[in-house]
Design an enzyme around this catalytic site. Structure first.
Site, PDB file in Angstrom:
ATOM      1  N   ASP A  34     -36.076  16.477  -6.704  1.00  0.00           N
ATOM      2  CA  ASP A  34     -35.983  15.165  -6.206  1.00  0.00           C
ATOM      3  C   ASP A  34     -35.920  15.109  -4.396  1.00  0.00           C
ATOM      4  OD1 ASP A  34     -35.881  12.346  -6.039  1.00  0.00           O
ATOM      5  OD2 ASP A  34     -33.619  12.350  -6.444  1.00  0.00           O
ATOM      6  N   GLY A  35     -36.397  14.201  -3.998  1.00  0.00           N
ATOM      7  CA  GLY A  35     -36.299  13.933  -2.509  1.00  0.00           C
ATOM      8  C   GLY A  35     -37.710  14.055  -1.478  1.00  0.00           C
ATOM      9  N   ARG A  47     -45.704   9.227   1.892  1.00  0.00           N
ATOM     10  CA  ARG A  47     -44.842   9.805   0.688  1.00  0.00           C
ATOM     11  C   ARG A  47     -45.640  11.141   0.022  1.00  0.00           C
ATOM     12  NH1 ARG A  47     -40.975   7.520  -2.100  1.00  0.00           N
ATOM     13  NH2 ARG A  47     -41.553   8.524  -3.814  1.00  0.00           N
ATOM     14  N   ASN A  82     -41.649   7.268 -13.963  1.00  0.00           N
ATOM     15  CA  ASN A  82     -42.463   7.409 -12.579  1.00  0.00           C
ATOM     16  C   ASN A  82     -43.875   6.993 -12.807  1.00  0.00           C
ATOM     17  OD1 ASN A  82     -41.364  10.865 -11.956  1.00  0.00           O
ATOM     18  ND2 ASN A  82     -40.807   9.197 -11.126  1.00  0.00           N
ATOM     19  N   TRP A  83     -44.544   7.234 -13.853  1.00  0.00           N
ATOM     20  CA  TRP A  83     -45.556   6.850 -14.509  1.00  0.00           C
ATOM     21  C   TRP A  83     -45.946   5.140 -14.332  1.00  0.00           C
ATOM     22  CZ3 TRP A  83     -50.300   8.899 -15.570  1.00  0.00           C
ATOM     23  CH2 TRP A  83     -51.165   8.338 -16.507  1.00  0.00           C
ATOM     24  N   ARG A  85     -43.746   2.977 -12.728  1.00  0.00           N
ATOM     25  CA  ARG A  85     -43.254   2.539 -11.670  1.00  0.00           C
ATOM     26  C   ARG A  85     -43.441   2.750 -10.366  1.00  0.00           C
ATOM     27  NH1 ARG A  85     -37.218   2.633 -14.300  1.00  0.00           N
ATOM     28  NH2 ARG A  85     -37.389   1.286 -16.179  1.00  0.00           N
ATOM     29  N   ARG A 210     -27.314  11.892 -10.879  1.00  0.00           N
ATOM     30  CA  ARG A 210     -27.777  11.587 -11.935  1.00  0.00           C
ATOM     31  C   ARG A 210     -28.465  12.658 -12.891  1.00  0.00           C
ATOM     32  NH1 ARG A 210     -29.211   7.172  -8.361  1.00  0.00           N
ATOM     33  NH2 ARG A 210     -31.122   8.172  -8.174  1.00  0.00           N
ATOM     34  N   SER A 212     -31.046  11.135 -14.886  1.00  0.00           N
ATOM     35  CA  SER A 212     -32.342  10.477 -14.798  1.00  0.00           C
ATOM     36  C   SER A 212     -33.277  10.630 -16.220  1.00  0.00           C
ATOM     37  CB  SER A 212     -33.285  10.930 -13.589  1.00  0.00           C
ATOM     38  OG  SER A 212     -32.384  10.437 -12.511  1.00  0.00           O
ATOM     39  N   GLU A 223     -23.931  23.395 -16.811  1.00  0.00           N
ATOM     40  CA  GLU A 223     -23.180  23.333 -15.659  1.00  0.00           C
ATOM     41  C   GLU A 223     -24.210  22.529 -14.613  1.00  0.00           C
ATOM     42  OE1 GLU A 223     -20.233  24.200 -14.638  1.00  0.00           O
ATOM     43  OE2 GLU A 223     -19.772  24.715 -16.540  1.00  0.00           O
TER      44      GLU A 223
HETATM   45  C1  FPP Z   1     -39.539  13.269  -6.387  1.00  0.00           C
HETATM   46  O1  FPP Z   1     -39.330  12.931  -5.218  1.00  0.00           O
HETATM   47  C2  FPP Z   1     -40.653  14.079  -7.141  1.00  0.00           C
HETATM   48  C3  FPP Z   1     -41.621  13.904  -7.911  1.00  0.00           C
HETATM   49  C4  FPP Z   1     -41.505  12.492  -8.746  1.00  0.00           C
HETATM   50  C5  FPP Z   1     -42.651  14.760  -8.241  1.00  0.00           C
HETATM   51  C6  FPP Z   1     -42.341  16.136  -8.428  1.00  0.00           C
HETATM   52  C7  FPP Z   1     -43.645  16.606  -7.877  1.00  0.00           C
HETATM   53  C8  FPP Z   1     -43.626  17.795  -7.233  1.00  0.00           C
HETATM   54  C9  FPP Z   1     -42.689  18.661  -6.776  1.00  0.00           C
HETATM   55  C10 FPP Z   1     -45.034  18.475  -6.441  1.00  0.00           C
HETATM   56  C11 FPP Z   1     -45.905  18.882  -7.567  1.00  0.00           C
HETATM   57  C12 FPP Z   1     -45.412  19.536  -8.698  1.00  0.00           C
HETATM   58  C13 FPP Z   1     -45.690  20.395  -9.512  1.00  0.00           C
HETATM   59  C14 FPP Z   1     -45.346  21.014 -10.735  1.00  0.00           C
HETATM   60  C15 FPP Z   1     -47.328  21.130  -9.369  1.00  0.00           C
HETATM   61  P1  FPP Z   1     -39.456  11.378  -4.911  1.00  0.00           P
HETATM   62  O2  FPP Z   1     -40.705  10.894  -4.696  1.00  0.00           O
HETATM   63  O3  FPP Z   1     -38.724  10.508  -6.208  1.00  0.00           O
HETATM   64  O4  FPP Z   1     -38.564  11.556  -3.717  1.00  0.00           O
HETATM   65  P2  FPP Z   1     -37.679  10.396  -3.062  1.00  0.00           P
HETATM   66  O5  FPP Z   1     -36.645  10.019  -4.290  1.00  0.00           O
HETATM   67  O6  FPP Z   1     -37.151  10.726  -1.932  1.00  0.00           O
HETATM   68  O7  FPP Z   1     -38.629   9.205  -3.011  1.00  0.00           O
END
Ligand code: FPP
Length: 277
Positions: A34-35, A47, A82-83, A85, A210, A212, A223
């Site tokens: 996340d992040g 982003r 994610n898909w 929203r 969370r 999630s 843990e």
């Molecule tokens: C959360 O950050 C991250 C994701 C929804 C996507 C995860 C994808 C990657 C790490 C890159 C590619 C992965 C692979 C396996 C090749 P966020 O967009 O929710 O961040 P925010 O909470 O700061 O907005």
């Protein structure tokens, strides 16, 4: 005697690794990445730049986990939510990034003897993505080391729903629903992760507290380690720090702590005294 540092580690990783007990490594680590968006915003970038930078974090984490002999690593790459929203353009970018990662990484996964698998409702993903996914998992199918599972279009509640449906279908095949037997073992056997041990450690980046909708059944006794590091900045060193913290924890599985284990009578007496009050 100090244990040996695996080949390929940098100095910082080696330093942390030497503090670990190699006999008590987690058998399965799950990570909520996340992040990415916040990382990009802090750098005044779009982003998607955060997602692109997140691939380097995936690479470093996967390689370090394999080097130290973690049997299973599961990464939450893309949730069902994610898909639904996120803007279509961001989703399309994530799909392209995933396909690129799958193609580019096969060689490294094979070098590290890593088998690639997936959990989630794969059939709802675009067909071109499903083809790349299948190609990459096929290409690593014979590897016998770490199992790397990518959670893609994943939701823990959907997984549990799918498990119940699969349990009911199995009962229907075997003589009807009056043969349906539901207990913890049978539910676990119908989850996407039936071939994996439950995670001992779940790591979440970017400071959010969370789960999630991630592996809700399987994380019952895990843990939880939350780091404020944003996913694109996460590296093998951070993974090792998480494992070091995990090794400091006392896992109780609902039982008593080790102080009580040395003096069970004292603990029982204490409970009796409390009950009388
Ligand atoms: C959360 O950050 C991250 C994701 C929804 C996507 C995860 C994808 C990657 C790490 C890159 C590619 C992965 C692979 C396996 C090749 P966020 O967009 O929710 O961040 P925010 O909470 O700061 O907005």
């Amino acid at each position: 005697m100090r244990h040996k540092v695996p080949a390929g580690m940098d100095r910082k990783e080696a330093e942390i690794y030497l503090r670990l007990d190699p006999e008590r490594l987690p058998k399965h680590i799950a990570i909520i990445m996340d992040g990415n968006g916040r990382w990009a915003r802090r750098k005044h970038m779009p982003r998607v730049a955060g997602h692109r930078a997140g691939v380097a974090a995936v690479r470093s984490t996967v390689e370090t986990a394999a080097r130290i002999g973690i049997p299973a690593l599961t990464l939450y790459a893309f949730s069902e939510e994610n898909w639904k929203r996120r803007p279509k353009t961001e989703v399309a970018f994530l799909m392209r990034l995933l396909c690129h990662y799958l193609k580019a990484e096969i060689k490294t996964l094979n070098e590290h003897n890593i088998r690639l698998e997936y959990i989630g409702r794969k059939h709802e993903l675009p067909e071109s993505v499903q083809r790349e996914m299948e190609y990459a998992s096929d290409a690593t199918r014979h590897n016998t080391g770490m199992i790397l599972t990518l959670a893609l279009n994943y939701s823990a509640r959907s997984e549990i729903v799918d498990a119940f449906r699969s349990l009911a279908a199995a009962a229907a095949r075997n003589g009807g629903l009056n043969h349906l037997e539901v207990d913890e073992q049978s539910v676990a056997e119908h989850l996407y992760t039936s071939h994996l041990p439950d995670p001992d450690l779940v790591i979440r980046t970017s400071g959010e507290m969370r789960l999630s909708n991630f592996l809700l059944w399987q994380l019952a006794y895990a843990e939880i380690y939350v780091t404020s590091t944003l996913w694109p900045d996460f590296r093998g060193t951070h993974l090792l720090e998480g494992i070091a913290e995990y090794q400091q924890r006392e896992r109780r599985y609902g039982g008593l702590g080790k102080d009580h284990l040395h003096a069970p009578e004292k603990a029982t007496a204490h409970v009796r005294a409390e009950a009388k009050r």
